[in-house]
Design a protein around this motif. Sequence first.
Motif, PDB file in Angstrom:
ATOM      1  N   UNK A 173       7.989  60.776 115.008  1.00 26.92           N
ATOM      2  CA  UNK A 173       8.600  61.804 115.849  1.00 26.92           C
ATOM      3  C   UNK A 173       7.644  62.987 116.011  1.00 26.92           C
ATOM      4  N   UNK A 174       7.594  63.528 117.209  1.00 27.98           N
ATOM      5  CA  UNK A 174       6.926  64.813 117.411  1.00 27.98           C
ATOM      6  C   UNK A 174       7.807  65.906 116.794  1.00 27.98           C
ATOM      7  N   UNK A 175       7.225  67.055 116.479  1.00 31.07           N
ATOM      8  CA  UNK A 175       8.038  68.175 115.976  1.00 31.07           C
ATOM      9  C   UNK A 175       9.050  68.548 117.055  1.00 31.07           C
ATOM     10  N   UNK A 176      10.322  68.644 116.643  1.00 32.14           N
ATOM     11  CA  UNK A 176      11.410  68.882 117.602  1.00 32.14           C
ATOM     12  C   UNK A 176      12.022  67.595 118.118  1.00 32.14           C
ATOM     13  N   UNK A 177      11.413  66.463 117.778  1.00 29.19           N
ATOM     14  CA  UNK A 177      11.882  65.169 118.281  1.00 29.19           C
ATOM     15  C   UNK A 177      13.109  64.667 117.542  1.00 29.19           C
ATOM     16  N   UNK A 178      13.863  63.782 118.209  1.00 25.76           N
ATOM     17  CA  UNK A 178      15.102  63.218 117.671  1.00 25.76           C
ATOM     18  C   UNK A 178      15.002  61.700 117.562  1.00 25.76           C
ATOM     19  N   UNK A 179      15.450  61.184 116.421  1.00 24.52           N
ATOM     20  CA  UNK A 179      15.495  59.746 116.174  1.00 24.52           C
ATOM     21  C   UNK A 179      16.955  59.348 115.993  1.00 24.52           C
ATOM     22  N   UNK A 180      17.395  58.350 116.750  1.00 28.29           N
ATOM     23  CA  UNK A 180      18.762  57.835 116.628  1.00 28.29           C
ATOM     24  C   UNK A 180      18.682  56.413 116.074  1.00 28.29           C
ATOM     25  N   UNK A 181      19.404  56.178 114.980  1.00 31.58           N
ATOM     26  CA  UNK A 181      19.413  54.839 114.372  1.00 31.58           C
ATOM     27  C   UNK A 181      20.738  54.615 113.659  1.00 31.58           C
ATOM     28  N   UNK A 182      21.145  53.357 113.602  1.00 27.44           N
ATOM     29  CA  UNK A 182      22.320  52.964 112.818  1.00 27.44           C
ATOM     30  C   UNK A 182      21.794  52.402 111.502  1.00 27.44           C
ATOM     31  N   UNK A 183      22.248  53.003 110.399  1.00 23.01           N
ATOM     32  CA  UNK A 183      21.670  52.670 109.090  1.00 23.01           C
ATOM     33  C   UNK A 183      22.765  52.220 108.135  1.00 23.01           C
ATOM     34  N   UNK A 184      22.485  51.125 107.414  1.00 20.57           N
ATOM     35  CA  UNK A 184      23.426  50.643 106.406  1.00 20.57           C
ATOM     36  C   UNK A 184      23.497  49.138 106.401  1.00 20.57           C
ATOM     37  N   UNK A 185      24.318  48.621 105.470  1.00 20.24           N
ATOM     38  CA  UNK A 185      24.556  47.177 105.394  1.00 20.24           C
ATOM     39  C   UNK A 185      26.070  46.980 105.283  1.00 20.24           C
ATOM     40  N   UNK A 186      26.514  45.753 105.476  1.00 20.07           N
ATOM     41  CA  UNK A 186      27.959  45.510 105.437  1.00 20.07           C
ATOM     42  C   UNK A 186      28.609  45.946 106.741  1.00 20.07           C
ATOM     43  N   UNK A 187      29.920  46.101 106.713  1.00 26.04           N
ATOM     44  CA  UNK A 187      30.667  46.359 107.952  1.00 26.04           C
ATOM     45  C   UNK A 187      30.714  47.832 108.337  1.00 26.04           C
ATOM     46  N   UNK A 188      30.357  48.727 107.424  1.00 22.83           N
ATOM     47  CA  UNK A 188      30.388  50.153 107.751  1.00 22.83           C
ATOM     48  C   UNK A 188      28.987  50.720 107.668  1.00 22.83           C
ATOM     49  N   UNK A 189      28.498  51.180 108.806  1.00 27.74           N
ATOM     50  CA  UNK A 189      27.161  51.769 108.892  1.00 27.74           C
ATOM     51  C   UNK A 189      27.289  53.157 109.478  1.00 27.74           C
ATOM     52  N   UNK A 190      26.239  53.949 109.328  1.00 30.76           N
ATOM     53  CA  UNK A 190      26.263  55.318 109.845  1.00 30.76           C
ATOM     54  C   UNK A 190      25.299  55.453 111.015  1.00 30.76           C
ATOM     55  N   UNK A 191      25.793  56.069 112.086  1.00 31.60           N
ATOM     56  CA  UNK A 191      24.928  56.424 113.209  1.00 31.60           C
ATOM     57  C   UNK A 191      24.312  57.782 112.883  1.00 31.60           C
ATOM     58  N   UNK A 192      22.994  57.798 112.716  1.00 27.59           N
ATOM     59  CA  UNK A 192      22.290  59.012 112.287  1.00 27.59           C
ATOM     60  C   UNK A 192      21.441  59.590 113.410  1.00 27.59           C
TER      61      UNK A 192
END
Length: 225
Positions: A173-192
């Motif tokens: 990421x550049x400074x100020x940049x945003x990264x969107x990812x879904x992280x986790x395992x199993x049926x419940x993951x977090x959108x970060x």
Amino acid sequence: MSNTSSLLEKSRFNMIEQQIRPAGILDEKVLNALLNLSRDAFVSDNYKNIAYTDTEIPIEVDGTQTYETMLVPRLEARFAEALQLKPTDTVLEIGTGSGFQAALLSQLCANVISVEIDSKIAAFAKANLEKNHIANVTVEVGDGQNGWGSVEYPAILVTGSLPTLNDTLKYKLAVGGRLIAVVGTGQTMKLLRITRESASQFTEEVLQETYIKPLRGPVVSRFKF
């Protein structure tokens, strides 16, 4: 307008009013981009009748299942909104799929570089983008899970889930940049959403809980000499 195209127009309108707005996605730029894109043009003929429904759609190339899917429309819209794109941004998308997510992002930024590990899916996405006259998306074949190239990006989107988020990707990421990812395992993951605040500082926000299929990694041969 033919009956089929007027039905598809109505389906597109209903998708926005019945799925996307109720999910709390209200960014007019994202909603307008969705209204201007034919999602049905990114699916194979077998699935055109469900192109605007609240369901994952199998990605089929030349009549063959790839075992990958298009995400539900409200998640595609959520990703686009969460990236907070500026018209001058270049986005790195990891996992091209049908090309529709890249097409959506392309309406909100300057360029999209999309990396797809499966060459057949990449060719399918390229063809879909070309026939929809989308010229500011570049599709490349390779494994993008640690980033792509030697540059930093104002925005990065990972379209398959990751068990954990590695630092290599954050530092793309550049400074100020945003990264969107879904992280986790199993049926419940977090959108970060990860924002790079400075050379060494990052902030992390949990936007919602969800579940998507894992990002496909390189195919490792199990053959032993």
